[in-house]
Design an enzyme around this catalytic site. Sequence first.
Site, mmCIF file in Angstrom:
data_model
loop_
_atom_site.group_PDB
_atom_site.id
_atom_site.type_symbol
_atom_site.label_atom_id
_atom_site.label_comp_id
_atom_site.label_asym_id
_atom_site.label_seq_id
_atom_site.Cartn_x
_atom_site.Cartn_y
_atom_site.Cartn_z
ATOM 1 N N HIS A 83 -10.833 -7.336 9.711
ATOM 2 C CA HIS A 83 -10.701 -7.515 8.265
ATOM 3 C C HIS A 83 -9.243 -7.520 7.827
ATOM 4 O O HIS A 83 -8.940 -7.635 6.649
ATOM 5 C CB HIS A 83 -11.478 -6.393 7.549
ATOM 6 C CG HIS A 83 -11.791 -6.676 6.125
ATOM 7 N ND1 HIS A 83 -11.328 -5.893 5.094
ATOM 8 C CD2 HIS A 83 -12.530 -7.656 5.550
ATOM 9 C CE1 HIS A 83 -11.758 -6.376 3.950
ATOM 10 N NE2 HIS A 83 -12.494 -7.444 4.186
ATOM 11 N N LYS A 130 -5.377 -8.699 7.127
ATOM 12 C CA LYS A 130 -4.673 -9.909 6.705
ATOM 13 C C LYS A 130 -3.192 -9.687 6.977
ATOM 14 O O LYS A 130 -2.462 -9.130 6.153
ATOM 15 C CB LYS A 130 -4.899 -10.217 5.227
ATOM 16 C CG LYS A 130 -6.330 -10.622 4.867
ATOM 17 C CD LYS A 130 -7.217 -9.437 4.592
ATOM 18 C CE LYS A 130 -8.620 -9.867 4.185
ATOM 19 N NZ LYS A 130 -9.524 -8.724 3.997
ATOM 20 N N ASP A 158 8.622 -14.833 13.246
ATOM 21 C CA ASP A 158 9.858 -14.641 14.025
ATOM 22 C C ASP A 158 10.218 -13.170 14.202
ATOM 23 O O ASP A 158 11.401 -12.843 14.408
ATOM 24 C CB ASP A 158 11.031 -15.372 13.362
ATOM 25 C CG ASP A 158 10.857 -16.881 13.389
ATOM 26 O OD1 ASP A 158 10.075 -17.375 14.234
ATOM 27 O OD2 ASP A 158 11.487 -17.566 12.562
ATOM 28 N N HIS A 218 -10.477 -8.671 -6.115
ATOM 29 C CA HIS A 218 -10.549 -8.516 -4.665
ATOM 30 C C HIS A 218 -9.489 -7.540 -4.151
ATOM 31 O O HIS A 218 -9.325 -7.359 -2.946
ATOM 32 C CB HIS A 218 -10.364 -9.882 -3.987
ATOM 33 C CG HIS A 218 -10.722 -9.908 -2.541
ATOM 34 N ND1 HIS A 218 -9.766 -9.959 -1.538
ATOM 35 C CD2 HIS A 218 -11.915 -9.892 -1.912
ATOM 36 C CE1 HIS A 218 -10.374 -9.982 -0.360
ATOM 37 N NE2 HIS A 218 -11.670 -9.930 -0.549
ATOM 38 N N LYS A 257 -7.201 -4.184 -3.156
ATOM 39 C CA LYS A 257 -7.396 -2.900 -2.479
ATOM 40 C C LYS A 257 -6.073 -2.145 -2.580
ATOM 41 O O LYS A 257 -5.294 -2.069 -1.622
ATOM 42 C CB LYS A 257 -7.781 -3.094 -1.005
ATOM 43 C CG LYS A 257 -9.036 -3.967 -0.795
ATOM 44 C CD LYS A 257 -8.662 -5.382 -0.509
ATOM 45 C CE LYS A 257 -9.807 -6.224 0.022
ATOM 46 N NZ LYS A 257 -11.050 -6.236 -0.686
ATOM 47 N N ASP A 306 1.110 9.090 -9.080
ATOM 48 C CA ASP A 306 2.286 9.741 -9.667
ATOM 49 C C ASP A 306 3.481 8.814 -9.788
ATOM 50 O O ASP A 306 4.632 9.272 -9.807
ATOM 51 C CB ASP A 306 2.674 10.984 -8.857
ATOM 52 C CG ASP A 306 1.668 12.125 -9.032
ATOM 53 O OD1 ASP A 306 0.838 12.043 -9.950
ATOM 54 O OD2 ASP A 306 1.723 13.080 -8.240
#
Length: 405
Positions: free
Chosen positions: A117, A119, A124, A297, A299, A304
């Site tokens: 899952h 991404k 380089d 979508h 996450k 603080d």
Amino acid sequence: MAIKYLAGNRLTLLNSGAEYFPALLAAIEAAHSEIFLESYIYANDEVGLRVSNALCRAVARGVVVNVIVDGFGARNFTTDFLPQLTAAGVRAMLYRPELGSFLGRFRLRRHRLRRLHRKLTVIDARLAFIGGINIIDDDNTPPGLRPRYDYAVRVEGPLLGPIHHAVQRMWEIVAWVNFKHRYRLPSPTTPDLAPRGSQRAALLIRDNIRHRNDILHAYVDAFAAAREEILIANAYFLPGVRFIRALQAAARRGVRITVLLQGKTNHPLLRSATQALYSLLLEQGIRIFEYEKSFLHAKVAVIDGEWATVGSSNIDPFSLLLAKEANLAVLDRTFAGQLRASIEAAMLAGAREMRREDLTGQPWHSRLRRWLSYGVVRVLVGITGYGQKHWRADEETASVTPEEQ
């Protein structure tokens, strides 16, 4: 768990595909030696085509291009893109490809829910991208959900060390499992660890070997240290007992807690299951907002005004217990302030606050649907073999059970 923060990084927050894909494509076009790209979804749309064409052009320049996509999330990759990419010289593999009969795809076994899952893209060994954005156009969503709202981060600096190591290790593992001996990495590339900025950050990964609970522990520890505010925006929110207890403890200390969740979704079962927890959270003084402008979508979280996280991990049992995930944890007031301002702007533009009367005033069948959805998700988690170990504690503590029906 002690998080190892590295100083000297330059972090650029990217809001949704409108900012992410131009930056990603520019980096691919400028690559001169190697590219690693991991994605759960690789869609056959304008974005997928543009990324694929850019990868092919990179190979033509002599760049070694390595692509891994998930065998379920990108299950059409083998027909949509693999022939074109391999013909151009791109080295591409699937993580746990979906095999077997049509009916076999519906068998719920633990290993089938262990998905890639993450991404992650590394260019380089000097530039990386991490976040929650797949290779898919923001407008490639079901009707009524456009555009997708999400975040990613462009990373330069010493954090390239652990990020580059993570993608190399994943590549070696998948190549070994798939018997792709010709895809083995000939020699490790030395990442560019020179300071590029002044920001402190750490890579958090979740796997089934040495990092089973790193992301969960990072959240729990950050909640324990919170003194003023916790702001969470997450697409799929169905936390277990430790996460909820940590939020409750922070609320009892007087910490202001706000959670932004999906108001429009492509997974109604999970949304209904999440809504079963609303009463519990509201009773603790935790504010809940549903984003109704489009498909949330993200996450991410900010605590603080100093600690922040951006990544691929949802706050649900499938991400926290099963999938391979990658999050960035940041200790920097400037970055945290930018993310906080962005989340608050999104809430102002398209979110609705949920109140207890919104739930109690609903018909009995709506409350029953939430309860049943929560039960179904628990059954699915139990089928994987993790239910008894990680979720049964919910039944032992009344403070973390869903709303009474």
